[in-house]
Design a protein around this motif. Structure first.
Motif, PDB file in Angstrom:
ATOM      1  N   ARG A 193      -0.521  10.841  -0.636  1.00 50.13           N
ATOM      2  CA  ARG A 193      -0.518  10.410   0.764  1.00 50.13           C
ATOM      3  C   ARG A 193      -1.189   9.045   0.919  1.00 50.13           C
ATOM      4  O   ARG A 193      -0.725   8.189   1.686  1.00 50.13           O
ATOM      5  N   ALA A 194      -2.283   8.842   0.186  1.00 50.27           N
ATOM      6  CA  ALA A 194      -2.994   7.565   0.257  1.00 50.27           C
ATOM      7  C   ALA A 194      -2.129   6.422  -0.268  1.00 50.27           C
ATOM      8  O   ALA A 194      -2.146   5.308   0.273  1.00 50.27           O
ATOM      9  N   GLU A 196       1.213   6.318  -0.246  1.00 53.52           N
ATOM     10  CA  GLU A 196       2.245   6.074   0.754  1.00 53.52           C
ATOM     11  C   GLU A 196       1.686   5.237   1.914  1.00 53.52           C
ATOM     12  O   GLU A 196       2.326   4.297   2.396  1.00 53.52           O
ATOM     13  N   HIS A 197       0.486   5.593   2.347  1.00 54.88           N
ATOM     14  CA  HIS A 197      -0.143   4.885   3.470  1.00 54.88           C
ATOM     15  C   HIS A 197      -0.435   3.441   3.086  1.00 54.88           C
ATOM     16  O   HIS A 197      -0.211   2.525   3.889  1.00 54.88           O
ATOM     17  N   GLN A 198      -0.915   3.232   1.877  1.00 53.64           N
ATOM     18  CA  GLN A 198      -1.223   1.881   1.403  1.00 53.64           C
ATOM     19  C   GLN A 198       0.050   1.021   1.398  1.00 53.64           C
ATOM     20  O   GLN A 198       0.034  -0.146   1.796  1.00 53.64           O
ATOM     21  N   ASN A 204      -6.413   1.432   3.423  1.00 53.28           N
ATOM     22  CA  ASN A 204      -6.811   2.698   2.825  1.00 53.28           C
ATOM     23  C   ASN A 204      -6.708   3.821   3.847  1.00 53.28           C
ATOM     24  O   ASN A 204      -7.230   3.715   4.963  1.00 53.28           O
ATOM     25  N   LEU A 205      -6.035   4.898   3.477  1.00 52.20           N
ATOM     26  CA  LEU A 205      -5.812   6.032   4.378  1.00 52.20           C
ATOM     27  C   LEU A 205      -7.126   6.609   4.887  1.00 52.20           C
ATOM     28  O   LEU A 205      -7.298   6.852   6.092  1.00 52.20           O
ATOM     29  N   ASP A 208      -8.949   4.397   7.345  1.00 50.33           N
ATOM     30  CA  ASP A 208      -8.287   4.379   8.652  1.00 50.33           C
ATOM     31  C   ASP A 208      -8.554   5.666   9.426  1.00 50.33           C
ATOM     32  O   ASP A 208      -8.709   5.644  10.656  1.00 50.33           O
ATOM     33  N   ILE A 209      -8.589   6.805   8.725  1.00 47.96           N
ATOM     34  CA  ILE A 209      -8.926   8.070   9.390  1.00 47.96           C
ATOM     35  C   ILE A 209     -10.334   8.004   9.967  1.00 47.96           C
ATOM     36  O   ILE A 209     -10.578   8.391  11.113  1.00 47.96           O
TER      37      ILE A 209
END
Length: 347
Positions: A193-194, A196-198, A204-205, A208-209
């Protein structure tokens, strides 16, 4: 040996396993006592298999079925030794002690360690002093650095299980460290997931959270100058709190002295709020999420996740059909409501 914030003393148990004492940096030099039990060399039976359906590594450690189970307090193997009752810790007192698990989940590739937070059998992490809890943090940092240097380790996972409802087999205040010889499924999912987000957001996922939670504030429980504790927006568990440093670091060993101080303060605050939720000690799992040792390290972001299966004062959340069969969690509690309650508990 003096490490940052602590004095470390290495010795061996009678069967050859490592035992390490951690004392305050200004403590007297410890001369460890000999383990007189004459234990035979351990012969763990560990088998790793890959599930062809998921790609997950499943560990079979059949020797663990005979491990010590809820002994009476006067026979606790994690207490300091007393005349007539030798334990895993030969000295008559200690601050923090770490030893190779006698019934390890991993051996050969990987390693399993036990971390005793205090010699006081009737204590809990929640009630440790600031200084004692800080010494545990130094211990986690030192063990993370040393285990990460091993060629057979891919991920270092310090954690604590508390409470019989969680499945604890020894009531003495302690945690464990699993040095996995593979990347565990949860971490693989988070990193996917990280990544994909990058690619999409260019950031950085996890960072950002954290930024979103701090900006919105509705799920934030407490914070200080370098850490924030919040209930995640999509919490799976009835009670779930995440603690994030404000600075992206890969693992505990990369935290600065002030960040370690602030974590200790905030974590003790969170644990006391959790115990105040229903008026008695809350069963929980505290799980450190550190970056992998080698792969995708830049995608990781150190944080601690604390979760509990207690959904009400007298009710437990069981993983039934949807959760166990399909991995689809259905929660009885709303994250914003849990956060508001925990904020009030500490006010």
């Amino acid at each position: 040996m003096t490490i940052r914030g602590a004095r470390r003393t290495d010795t061996k148990l009678s069967d050859g396993r490592d035992l390490i004492y951690y004392d305050p940096a200004d403590a007297a030099v410890r001369v460890p006592l000999e383990d007189t039990r004459g234990l035979p060399a351990p012969k763990p039976q560990v088998d790793l298999r890959i599930d062809p359906l998921t790609g997950d590594t499943i560990t079979y450690a059949t020797h663990r079925n005979t491990r010590t189970y809820l002994p009476p307090a006067d026979q606790c193997p994690l207490c300091a030794s007393k005349p007539g009752n030798p334990t895993e810790i030969p000295d008559h007192d200690y601050n923090v002690a770490v030893f190779e698990n006698r019934f390890p989940s991993f051996a050969g590739p990987g390693r399993a360690e036990v971390v005793c937070f205090t010699s006081d059998h009737d204590q809990s992490f929640t009630n440790l002093s600031q200084g004692q809890a800080r010494l545990v943090v130094e211990t986690w940092a030192d063990r993370t650095a040393e285990l990460s240097a091993r060629p057979d380790v891919e991920h270092v996972f310090p954690f604590e299980n508390r409470g019989r409802e969680i499945g604890v087999t020894l009531s003495h205040p302690h945690g464990q460290i699993y040095a996995y010889p593979f990347l565990p499924p949860r971490m693989r999912t988070l990193l996917d997931r990280a990544r994909e987000h990058q690619t999409v957001a260019g950031s950085n996922l996890f960072a950002d959270i954290l930024a979103t939670e701090r900006r919105q504030g509705t799920r934030v429980i407490a914070e200080n100058s370098t850490w924030t504790a919040f209930v995640p927006e999509a919490a799976r568990w009835p009670v779930e709190v995440h603690l994030y440093p404000h600075r992206q670091v890969a693992d505990i060993s990369e935290l600065s002295g002030p960040e370690r101080d602030d974590f200790t303060q905030l974590y003790l605050d969170v644990l006391r709020r959790l115990d105040g939720l229903y008026g008695d000690p809350l069963p929980y799992i505290a799980a450190w999420h550190q970056a992998p040792v080698r792969v995708d390290r830049e995608l990781g972001y150190l944080h601690l996740e604390v979760l509990s299966i207690r959904r009400a004062a007298d009710k437990i959340k069981y993983l039934a059909g949807s959760e166990s069969g399909m991995g689809a969690f259905i929660s009885d509690t709303r994250p914003e409501d849990v956060a508001e309650t925990l904020r009030k508990v500490g006010s």
